[in-house]
Design an enzyme around this catalytic site. Structure first.
Site, PDB file in Angstrom:
ATOM      1  N   PHE A 186     -13.866   7.237  -2.666  1.00 30.46           N
ATOM      2  CA  PHE A 186     -14.815   6.566  -1.767  1.00 30.46           C
ATOM      3  C   PHE A 186     -15.187   5.197  -2.328  1.00 30.46           C
ATOM      4  CE2 PHE A 186     -18.884   6.499   0.775  1.00 30.46           C
ATOM      5  CZ  PHE A 186     -18.270   6.577   2.005  1.00 30.46           C
ATOM      6  N   LYS A 235      -0.474   4.532  -4.645  1.00 28.01           N
ATOM      7  CA  LYS A 235       0.963   4.343  -4.858  1.00 28.01           C
ATOM      8  C   LYS A 235       1.534   5.201  -5.981  1.00 28.01           C
ATOM      9  CE  LYS A 235      -0.041   0.001  -5.387  1.00 28.01           C
ATOM     10  NZ  LYS A 235      -1.354  -0.061  -4.738  1.00 28.01           N
ATOM     11  N   LYS A 285       5.512  -0.532  -5.705  1.00 23.16           N
ATOM     12  CA  LYS A 285       5.784  -0.822  -4.295  1.00 23.16           C
ATOM     13  C   LYS A 285       7.281  -0.911  -4.017  1.00 23.16           C
ATOM     14  CE  LYS A 285       1.348  -3.148  -3.685  1.00 23.16           C
ATOM     15  NZ  LYS A 285       0.630  -4.443  -3.644  1.00 23.16           N
TER      16      LYS A 285
END
Length: 336
Positions: free
Chosen positions: A13, A128, A227
């Site tokens: 959060f 990721k 990525k």
């Protein structure tokens, strides 16, 4: 519960988690018009969690976004974070994993995702690291449990890059080159445009919030390497984070001046070659190269295929930009 009413647990959060909660509240009527009702039944951060089996209302979601970071434990009725207890109590249909990336172990996100899949929940993630380390293992586990993993927010979260790659399966992708990190691109842009040192450019990036106080994940290439690993696996080429050759970004002002004299620009490029070799390193590009013109915090990817080149440019992330892609993924798994 109607056909398209699903419960959602948001784990993590921070900036993206709060943006997502706000977006779900603000887009509630729009999403409902799609025939979907999303019930956020759990919110968790590193210190605590709040469970509500009937779902938080929009007002509650907006109020929760006003809490200081890592302070969900201060909400009335909050509990210490315990993922097993969370699943026992609210049994979410969709698990949204927004914890920070840990490129050494993938934790805690990796264990969270495995728990979600084993519990029969679909997974949407912007983290990721688990995918960069265990892409095929997680996809196989999801297949066995007949659930989805969606991750469009992990690479260039402000664009539909991953959707596009998934939609061109018949194309033969020859190579991918990309500027996939906003922090390093901002630093290099400042060095080239203002003729300042890398240290000075980094301090400016930190001052305006483009760089973290500890920028090593960016400067050592972990973020863009993760990525390029994800993009490689999306097009069907197995690649692990530790297979990527990483060269840290260490560029001197004298290097920049030399390049400018030769009509070149240095960019920190993540690449995947036809041989499936992958790298992250500083590359000298001609000023005429399309990637050379990508400045500031923008990202870009050039996909070279047998059909031709495809160029994506846009925001690599940001709270709301990433949250939009996360919400789109949640909608996609609900409507599957």
């Amino acid at each position: 519960m109607s056909a398209h009413e699903k419960s959602v647990a948001v784990i993590g959060f921070g900036t993206v988690g709060r943006s997502l909660a706000r977006l779900i509240a603000e887009k509630f009527d729009y999403v409902e018009k799609l025939g979907i009702r999303l019930k956020v039944v759990a919110l968790a951060d590193s210190k605590g969690m709040i469970l509500k089996p009937d779902g938080f209302n929009n007002y509650e979601l907006l109020k929760l976004c006003e809490l200081p970071r890592s302070s969900l434990k201060n909400w009335p009725g909050a509990l210490d974070f315990d993922l097993k207890l969370l699943y026992d109590e609210v049994q979410p249909d969709v698990h949204v994993e927004l914890t920070p990336a840990n490129y050494e172990t993938g934790e805690p996100g990796l264990s969270h995702i495995v728990h979600a899949i084993n519990s029969g929940a679909h997974v949407v993630t912007a983290n990721k690291a688990p995918l960069a380390l265990k892409f095929h293992e997680l996809m196989e586990l999801a297949r066995q449990h007949e659930v989805d993993i969606r991750f469009r927010a992990t690479v260039m979260g402000g664009t539909p890059l991953i959707d596009t790659l998934l939609s061109i399966r018949s194309y033969a992708v020859e190579s991918i080159q990309g500027i996939l990190n906003a922090t390093t691109n901002f630093i290099l842009t400042e060095m080239h445009s203002r003729l300042i040192s890398m240290d000075e450019a980094l301090r400016k990036a930190q001052a305006i919030g483009v760089a973290e106080a500890d920028p090593r994940l960016d400067l050592e290439g972990w973020d863009p390497a993760a990525k390029i690993v994800i993009l490689s696996n999306v097009i069907g080429r197995k690649l692990n984070l530790h297979d990527v050759l990483r060269e840290p970004l260490t560029v001197k002002l004298s290097d920049v001046i030399e390049c400018l004299r030769e009509n070149q620009i240095i960019k920190y490029i993540a690449g995947l070659e036809r041989s499936s070799k992958a790298y992250v390193k500083p590359v000298r590009l001609s000023k005429d190269d399309l990637l050379a013109g990508i400045s500031g915090t923008l990202n870009a990817v050039r996909i070279t295929t047998t059909v031709g080149e495809i160029l994506f440019a846009g925001k690599g992330g940001g709270g709301f930009e990433t949250a939009y892609n996360v919400l789109d993924d949640v909608i996609a798994v609900v409507m599957r």
